[in-house]
Scaffold this motif. Structure first.
Motif, PDB file in Angstrom:
ATOM      1  N   SER A 213       0.818  -1.223   0.000  1.00  0.00           N
ATOM      2  CA  SER A 213       0.000   0.000   0.000  1.00  0.00           C
ATOM      3  C   SER A 213       0.844   1.261   0.000  1.00  0.00           C
ATOM      4  O   SER A 213       0.298   2.366  -0.050  1.00  0.00           O
ATOM      5  CB  SER A 213      -0.928   0.001   1.216  1.00  0.00           C
ATOM      6  OG  SER A 213      -0.171   0.136   2.418  1.00  0.00           O
ATOM      7  N   GLY A 214       2.181   1.115   0.067  1.00  0.00           N
ATOM      8  CA  GLY A 214       3.056   2.282   0.006  1.00  0.00           C
ATOM      9  C   GLY A 214       3.581   2.752   1.344  1.00  0.00           C
ATOM     10  O   GLY A 214       4.323   3.753   1.401  1.00  0.00           O
ATOM     11  N   ARG A 215       3.271   2.094   2.444  1.00  0.00           N
ATOM     12  CA  ARG A 215       3.767   2.501   3.757  1.00  0.00           C
ATOM     13  C   ARG A 215       5.254   2.168   3.868  1.00  0.00           C
ATOM     14  O   ARG A 215       5.722   1.125   3.406  1.00  0.00           O
ATOM     15  CB  ARG A 215       2.998   1.788   4.862  1.00  0.00           C
ATOM     16  CG  ARG A 215       1.509   2.103   4.860  1.00  0.00           C
ATOM     17  CD  ARG A 215       0.734   1.082   5.669  1.00  0.00           C
ATOM     18  NE  ARG A 215       1.070   1.139   7.096  1.00  0.00           N
ATOM     19  CZ  ARG A 215       0.781   0.180   7.958  1.00  0.00           C
ATOM     20  NH1 ARG A 215       0.176  -0.941   7.526  1.00  0.00           N
ATOM     21  NH2 ARG A 215       1.102   0.308   9.229  1.00  0.00           N
ATOM     22  N   ALA A 216       5.998   3.065   4.489  1.00  0.00           N
ATOM     23  CA  ALA A 216       7.440   2.865   4.644  1.00  0.00           C
ATOM     24  C   ALA A 216       7.718   1.728   5.626  1.00  0.00           C
ATOM     25  O   ALA A 216       7.043   1.589   6.655  1.00  0.00           O
ATOM     26  CB  ALA A 216       8.093   4.148   5.130  1.00  0.00           C
ATOM     27  N   ILE A 217       8.719   0.929   5.308  1.00  0.00           N
ATOM     28  CA  ILE A 217       9.144  -0.163   6.184  1.00  0.00           C
ATOM     29  C   ILE A 217      10.414   0.285   6.894  1.00  0.00           C
ATOM     30  O   ILE A 217      11.421   0.564   6.239  1.00  0.00           O
ATOM     31  CB  ILE A 217       9.405  -1.449   5.379  1.00  0.00           C
ATOM     32  CG1 ILE A 217       8.121  -1.906   4.678  1.00  0.00           C
ATOM     33  CG2 ILE A 217       9.949  -2.558   6.279  1.00  0.00           C
ATOM     34  CD1 ILE A 217       8.312  -3.081   3.743  1.00  0.00           C
ATOM     35  N   PRO A 218      10.396   0.410   8.217  1.00  0.00           N
ATOM     36  CA  PRO A 218      11.594   0.881   8.926  1.00  0.00           C
ATOM     37  C   PRO A 218      12.756  -0.094   8.755  1.00  0.00           C
ATOM     38  O   PRO A 218      12.564  -1.312   8.692  1.00  0.00           O
ATOM     39  CB  PRO A 218      11.135   0.958  10.384  1.00  0.00           C
ATOM     40  CG  PRO A 218       9.952   0.039  10.478  1.00  0.00           C
ATOM     41  CD  PRO A 218       9.288   0.076   9.141  1.00  0.00           C
ATOM     42  N   ARG A 219      13.952   0.457   8.673  1.00  0.00           N
ATOM     43  CA  ARG A 219      15.139  -0.374   8.479  1.00  0.00           C
ATOM     44  C   ARG A 219      15.811  -0.653   9.817  1.00  0.00           C
ATOM     45  O   ARG A 219      16.051   0.245  10.627  1.00  0.00           O
ATOM     46  CB  ARG A 219      16.151   0.310   7.562  1.00  0.00           C
ATOM     47  CG  ARG A 219      15.572   0.860   6.268  1.00  0.00           C
ATOM     48  CD  ARG A 219      14.742  -0.155   5.521  1.00  0.00           C
ATOM     49  NE  ARG A 219      15.535  -1.166   4.834  1.00  0.00           N
ATOM     50  CZ  ARG A 219      15.012  -2.112   4.072  1.00  0.00           C
ATOM     51  NH1 ARG A 219      13.686  -2.208   3.937  1.00  0.00           N
ATOM     52  NH2 ARG A 219      15.800  -2.986   3.484  1.00  0.00           N
ATOM     53  N   GLY A 220      16.139  -1.895  10.030  1.00  0.00           N
ATOM     54  CA  GLY A 220      16.904  -2.291  11.192  1.00  0.00           C
ATOM     55  C   GLY A 220      18.352  -2.509  10.799  1.00  0.00           C
ATOM     56  O   GLY A 220      18.783  -2.117   9.706  1.00  0.00           O
ATOM     57  N   PRO A 221      19.136  -3.143  11.623  1.00  0.00           N
ATOM     58  CA  PRO A 221      20.531  -3.423  11.274  1.00  0.00           C
ATOM     59  C   PRO A 221      20.605  -4.461  10.153  1.00  0.00           C
ATOM     60  O   PRO A 221      19.625  -5.151   9.856  1.00  0.00           O
ATOM     61  CB  PRO A 221      21.133  -3.962  12.572  1.00  0.00           C
ATOM     62  CG  PRO A 221      19.958  -4.497  13.344  1.00  0.00           C
ATOM     63  CD  PRO A 221      18.798  -3.628  12.980  1.00  0.00           C
ATOM     64  N   SER A 222      21.756  -4.575   9.534  1.00  0.00           N
ATOM     65  CA  SER A 222      21.964  -5.575   8.490  1.00  0.00           C
ATOM     66  C   SER A 222      23.092  -6.509   8.913  1.00  0.00           C
ATOM     67  O   SER A 222      23.890  -6.186   9.789  1.00  0.00           O
ATOM     68  CB  SER A 222      22.290  -4.902   7.156  1.00  0.00           C
ATOM     69  OG  SER A 222      23.449  -4.100   7.268  1.00  0.00           O
ATOM     70  N   ALA A 223      23.154  -7.657   8.276  1.00  0.00           N
ATOM     71  CA  ALA A 223      24.166  -8.657   8.626  1.00  0.00           C
ATOM     72  C   ALA A 223      24.649  -9.335   7.347  1.00  0.00           C
ATOM     73  O   ALA A 223      23.964  -9.347   6.323  1.00  0.00           O
ATOM     74  CB  ALA A 223      23.589  -9.695   9.589  1.00  0.00           C
ATOM     75  N   SER A 224      25.834  -9.927   7.410  1.00  0.00           N
ATOM     76  CA  SER A 224      26.422 -10.585   6.245  1.00  0.00           C
ATOM     77  C   SER A 224      26.309 -12.109   6.318  1.00  0.00           C
ATOM     78  O   SER A 224      26.696 -12.793   5.378  1.00  0.00           O
ATOM     79  CB  SER A 224      27.896 -10.195   6.109  1.00  0.00           C
ATOM     80  OG  SER A 224      28.631 -10.593   7.260  1.00  0.00           O
TER      81      SER A 224
END
Length: 299
Positions: A213-224
């Protein structure tokens, strides 16, 4: 005398019947008769005595049969050995996979492949989430079973082998953990843990920035690495999408796998370098298809 003419002569010397010889060789009796007459003209003597009731070898015909049969048999054995060598692969084949269930499939395929090509050694390599195509590009891996999409100019994509339902990994104490399913719209309510060093087209599909629907998805940390993703989820740092089968391979007391109700499945397929599109690779690709079909039929 051509090889086909030698074959006609030897079969007729065995059958002593023009009709049966023609039937065995899938030619007409007239073709057999023409070939024998040509041979007799070249040799200058009769090879067969023909009557309305029988066909018999002449002494010269018997001598020719004995001399040709040994050489013809050697030719046939040599050709058969060459064909078998062409069908049998030797050396090494290095196969990569991205997840445990992909590893299970390529190992099953390797068992089939080894029965057909016992002199080919199969080596396996578990690819890392970080730069998963690097081993192939560095010449350390010949092909790989991996999550799709892969859209790279130097990589060949095989067709989709199988699909898996998508799920969301959430902390055990998260409200989502009590639910039977989640939706893509729910991603707007929790930080999304993603992976590093992946192309944008891959991240857009598996780790989107907006809900349908276009709502922003908050970003958390990333991992490899996948275990790092699970550790971050277990520590309450966010949620992360995966396939539902991961719950059987990577269970932990601090995380829960919740199926999506509306997300597309995860597709898996084989990929290999465009410069490495060899007969051996293509043969193993076909074998993996067979193993996947067997797995699907027994499920």
């Amino acid at each position: 005398m051509e090889l086909r003419e030698i074959e006609i002569f030897l079969v007729l010397a065995e059958e002593l019947h023009f009709g049966r010889t023609a039937e065995r060789l899938h030619v007409t009796p007239a073709r057999v008769s023409q070939a024998i007459k040509k041979q007799e003209r070249v040799i200058g003597a009769e090879l067969f005595k023909r009557t309305s009731r029988s066909v018999q070898l002449t002494p010269i015909g018997s001598q020719l049969r004995d001399g040709l049969s040994v050489g013809y048999r050697q030719i046939q054995e040599t050709l058969a050995a060459a064909v078998e060598a062409g069908r049998t692969f030797t050396g090494e084949l290095r196969v990569g996979y991205s997840a445990a269930w992909c590893g299970n499939l390529v190992v099953a395929a390797a068992d089939i492949f080894r029965t057909r090509h016992p002199h080919c050694v199969i080596q396996f390599r578990n690819s890392q989430m970080e730069e998963p195509l690097t081993p192939m590009r560095d010449g350390l891996c010949d092909l790989q079973l991996i999550e799709l999409p892969i859209d790279e100019p130097d990589i060949v994509n095989g067709p989709v082998l199988f699909t898996e339902p998508r799920a969301l990994v959430v902390p055990a104490g998260h409200p989502f953990a009590e639910r039977a399913t989640v939706s893509l719209e729910d991603l707007a309510q929790a930080p999304l843990i993603s992976v590093t060093d992946q192309p944008e087209y891959f991240l857009d599909l598996h780790y989107p920035r907006r809900t349908p629907s276009g709502r922003a998805i908050p970003r958390g940390p990333s991992a490899s690495a996948w275990q790092d993703v699970l550790a971050l989820v277990g520590a309450g740092k966010g949620v992360s999408p995966t396939c539902l089968r991961a719950a059987h391979y990577y269970s932990r007391p601090d995380i829960v796998y919740v199926p999506f109700s509306d997300a597309p499945p995860v597709h898996y397929g084989l990929v290999w370098p465009a410069t490495g599109n060899t007969a051996k690779v293509r043969a193993f690709v076909q074998t993996v298809h067979e193993a996947a079909a067997l797995e699907a039929s027994s499920a």
